[in-house]
Design an enzyme around this catalytic site. Structure first.
Site, PDB file in Angstrom:
ATOM      1  NE  ARG A  25     -11.385 -15.053 -27.676  1.00  0.00           N
ATOM      2  CZ  ARG A  25     -12.210 -14.833 -26.608  1.00  0.00           C
ATOM      3  NH1 ARG A  25     -13.187 -14.065 -26.684  1.00  0.00           N
ATOM      4  NH2 ARG A  25     -11.999 -15.543 -25.434  1.00  0.00           N
ATOM      5  NE  ARG A  29     -18.278 -10.742 -25.635  1.00  0.00           N
ATOM      6  CZ  ARG A  29     -17.581 -11.169 -24.624  1.00  0.00           C
ATOM      7  NH1 ARG A  29     -18.362 -10.776 -23.448  1.00  0.00           N
ATOM      8  NH2 ARG A  29     -16.567 -11.462 -24.644  1.00  0.00           N
ATOM      9  CG  ASP A  75     -14.528 -20.732 -25.553  1.00  0.00           C
ATOM     10  OD1 ASP A  75     -14.767 -19.635 -25.767  1.00  0.00           O
ATOM     11  OD2 ASP A  75     -13.984 -21.441 -24.677  1.00  0.00           O
ATOM     12  CE1 TYR A 151     -10.855 -19.299 -18.154  1.00  0.00           C
ATOM     13  CE2 TYR A 151      -9.354 -20.154 -19.673  1.00  0.00           C
ATOM     14  CZ  TYR A 151     -10.289 -19.055 -19.273  1.00  0.00           C
ATOM     15  OH  TYR A 151     -10.163 -17.793 -19.682  1.00  0.00           O
TER      16      TYR A 151
HETATM   17  O1  CP3 Z   1     -13.144 -15.248 -33.820  1.00  0.00           O
HETATM   18  C1  CP3 Z   1     -13.042 -16.030 -32.959  1.00  0.00           C
HETATM   19  O2  CP3 Z   1     -11.848 -16.076 -32.345  1.00  0.00           O
HETATM   20  C2  CP3 Z   1     -14.084 -16.636 -32.485  1.00  0.00           C
HETATM   21  C3  CP3 Z   1     -13.652 -18.125 -31.701  1.00  0.00           C
HETATM   22  C4  CP3 Z   1     -13.291 -18.280 -30.515  1.00  0.00           C
HETATM   23  C5  CP3 Z   1     -13.969 -17.735 -29.097  1.00  0.00           C
HETATM   24  N1  CP3 Z   1     -13.218 -17.854 -28.147  1.00  0.00           N
HETATM   25  C6  CP3 Z   1     -15.305 -17.422 -29.193  1.00  0.00           C
HETATM   26  C7  CP3 Z   1     -15.819 -16.666 -27.760  1.00  0.00           C
HETATM   27  C8  CP3 Z   1     -11.856 -18.403 -30.032  1.00  0.00           C
HETATM   28  C9  CP3 Z   1     -10.833 -18.884 -30.620  1.00  0.00           C
HETATM   29  C10 CP3 Z   1     -11.942 -18.541 -28.663  1.00  0.00           C
HETATM   30  C11 CP3 Z   1     -10.735 -18.989 -27.754  1.00  0.00           C
HETATM   31  C12 CP3 Z   1     -10.742 -18.546 -26.324  1.00  0.00           C
HETATM   32  N2  CP3 Z   1     -11.785 -19.003 -25.596  1.00  0.00           N
HETATM   33  C13 CP3 Z   1      -9.595 -18.309 -25.665  1.00  0.00           C
HETATM   34  C14 CP3 Z   1      -8.213 -18.159 -25.919  1.00  0.00           C
HETATM   35  C15 CP3 Z   1      -8.338 -16.937 -26.883  1.00  0.00           C
HETATM   36  C16 CP3 Z   1      -7.575 -15.703 -25.705  1.00  0.00           C
HETATM   37  O3  CP3 Z   1      -8.567 -14.526 -25.718  1.00  0.00           O
HETATM   38  O4  CP3 Z   1      -6.716 -15.765 -25.058  1.00  0.00           O
HETATM   39  C17 CP3 Z   1      -9.967 -18.317 -24.096  1.00  0.00           C
HETATM   40  C18 CP3 Z   1      -9.077 -17.896 -22.996  1.00  0.00           C
HETATM   41  C19 CP3 Z   1     -11.490 -18.698 -24.162  1.00  0.00           C
HETATM   42  C20 CP3 Z   1     -12.208 -18.852 -22.845  1.00  0.00           C
HETATM   43  C21 CP3 Z   1     -13.396 -17.874 -22.809  1.00  0.00           C
HETATM   44  N3  CP3 Z   1     -14.375 -17.948 -23.739  1.00  0.00           N
HETATM   45  C22 CP3 Z   1     -13.545 -16.835 -21.952  1.00  0.00           C
HETATM   46  C23 CP3 Z   1     -12.790 -16.688 -20.623  1.00  0.00           C
HETATM   47  C24 CP3 Z   1     -14.823 -16.320 -22.423  1.00  0.00           C
HETATM   48  C25 CP3 Z   1     -15.675 -15.092 -21.590  1.00  0.00           C
HETATM   49  C26 CP3 Z   1     -14.756 -13.873 -21.580  1.00  0.00           C
HETATM   50  C27 CP3 Z   1     -14.562 -13.189 -23.205  1.00  0.00           C
HETATM   51  O5  CP3 Z   1     -13.523 -13.152 -23.429  1.00  0.00           O
HETATM   52  O6  CP3 Z   1     -15.687 -13.101 -23.578  1.00  0.00           O
HETATM   53  C28 CP3 Z   1     -15.186 -16.705 -23.549  1.00  0.00           C
HETATM   54  C29 CP3 Z   1     -16.518 -16.347 -24.277  1.00  0.00           C
HETATM   55  C30 CP3 Z   1     -16.346 -16.518 -25.610  1.00  0.00           C
HETATM   56  N4  CP3 Z   1     -15.618 -17.119 -26.495  1.00  0.00           N
HETATM   57  C31 CP3 Z   1     -17.060 -15.313 -26.466  1.00  0.00           C
HETATM   58  C32 CP3 Z   1     -16.657 -15.585 -27.805  1.00  0.00           C
HETATM   59  C33 CP3 Z   1     -17.185 -14.934 -29.047  1.00  0.00           C
HETATM   60  C34 CP3 Z   1     -18.152 -14.239 -26.064  1.00  0.00           C
HETATM   61  C35 CP3 Z   1     -19.240 -14.973 -25.380  1.00  0.00           C
HETATM   62  C36 CP3 Z   1     -20.637 -14.172 -25.605  1.00  0.00           C
HETATM   63  O7  CP3 Z   1     -20.905 -13.404 -26.569  1.00  0.00           O
HETATM   64  O8  CP3 Z   1     -21.033 -14.078 -24.569  1.00  0.00           O
END
Ligand code: CP3
Length: 344
Positions: A25, A29, A75, A151
């Protein structure tokens, strides 16, 4: 040249004087640059559907911290969205599905996955690959079949995923049908990412922790193993290193090794690992607790030294956190951490 990459060398289990560094990640944000772009989109997934924006976001942490690998900006929930489950990211709520899997019929009625529906992802991969310096690999990724199923059945994020646990108990056969569909989709999706320029693949099993040992083998590791085998048997993907991240799995780490992943990404609490027995067999990545980055510089230094001492004699260690960077982390701490590791 991509072969000059220290990240690829570590994945190849080479001994290096300084470990390569990237962060799960790393784009997100916690970075003001990210928030400035994010505010132009209401629904997060709409932002992921814009390949130019994804390229800009993936490059932000590379430019800010000079990291040794980039990760595709996207994502894991793009696959269930392409399967017609209607994924939205609502303000302060995380992902919400319009059409979650509620009954065994819903599983049977899922339309065949068409990898071309996710062309916007491969375009992003292509853009990022072209924007990166030639010695910085690009990591493509997918959720594990189990994590995507969790999910899709729960329909949203949840603390304990009780509907999902009930569903797999009451619909065992359909659960396996669903996991098979997801495994096939992950394979086609990852192969397309490699065709578009991804140099490494990571599988995120972020809900591994929901299952007990027996269930974990049956519902998750089994499908990860099939997925990795398909990647290793395919002419496009056979030489692409695969990293497996499993969040707090309730099984012996040896079971993760037997998936044939090239590298294990260690969760921060995963300390029950006999590192010496894995030397030269598999690469390792992780496992600093991301919360350490909320502490003082002195404490960060102490914890980093512990990790670097632990992996000092391991061939193929990649510095990373034990889970993703959270929005409350100060980017200056990420910079401090990166410099510490490089000057060790
Ligand atoms: O640099 C990076 O890793 C960005 C690419 C990336 C994102 N999500 C962007 C994202 C990657 C590799 C992911 C993987 C992801 N997404 C996982 C596996 C990694 C982990 O943390 O276990 C999971 C479980 C998700 C599902 C997901 N995406 C959730 C549950 C959420 C909302 C809660 C949260 O953590 O923010 C997201 C949103 C998300 N994915 C954001 C980003 C930058 C934030 C969204 C926003 O800006 O509103």
């Amino acid at each position: 040249m991509i072969n000059d990459s220290i990240f690829l060398k570590a994945l190849n289990k080479e001994k290096l004087s300084t470990p390569p560094i990237w962060y799960m990640r790393q784009a997100g944000r916690y970075m003001p640059e990210y928030r400035a772009v994010r505010k132009n989109f209401k629904n997060f997934l709409d932002m992921c559907k814009n390949p130019d924006v994804c390229c800009e976001l993936a490059m932000q942490p590379i430019e800010a911290f000079n990291l040794d690998a980039a990760i595709l900006f996207s994502d894991i929930l793009t696959i269930p969205d392409a399967m017609g489950l209607g994924v939205k990211f609502l303000e302060g709520e995380g992902p919400v599905f319009d059409n979650p899997i509620k009954t065994n019929k819903d599983v049977i009625n899922i339309p065949p996955f068409n990898p071309n529906d996710l062309d916007y992802v491969y375009k992003a991969v292509n853009n990022i690959r072209r924007a990166l310096p030639s010695n910085i690999p690009l990591i493509g990724f997918a959720g594990s079949p189990w994590t995507l199923a969790a999910y899709s059945i729960e329909g949203r994020s949840s603390k304990n995923f009780n509907s999902t646990k009930d569903f797999i108990k009451n619909n065992e056969e359909e659960s396996h049908i669903f996991l098979t569909k997801l495994t096939d989709a992950c394979f086609l999706y990852l192969r397309k990412q490699v065709e578009a320029g991804a140099n490494v693949l990571q599988i995120f099993d972020s809900w591994a922790n929901l299952l007990n040992k027996e269930q974990y083998k049956k519902y998750s590791l089994h499908y990860i193993e099939i997925l990795i085998q398909a990647l290793k048997n395919d002419s496009v993907t056979k030489n692409i290193p695969v990293i497996l991240f499993s969040r707090d799995p309730k099984c012996d780490p040896q079971f993760l090794v037997s998936t044939k992943a090239d590298c294990l990404s260690l969760y921060w609490s995963m300390n029950n690992l006999n590192i010496n027995s894995l030397n030269n067999k598999i690469a390792l990545q992780g496992n600093l607790n991301p919360e350490v980055l909320l502490q003082s510089d002195e404490l960060i230094q102490l914890e980093v030294n512990k990790i670097l001492e632990k992996f000092k004699n391991f061939n193929g260690y990649i510095f990373n956190l034990g889970h993703g960077i959270t929005p409350n982390i100060d980017p200056n701490k990420v910079k401090y951490l990166t410099n510490l590791v490089r000057s060790y």
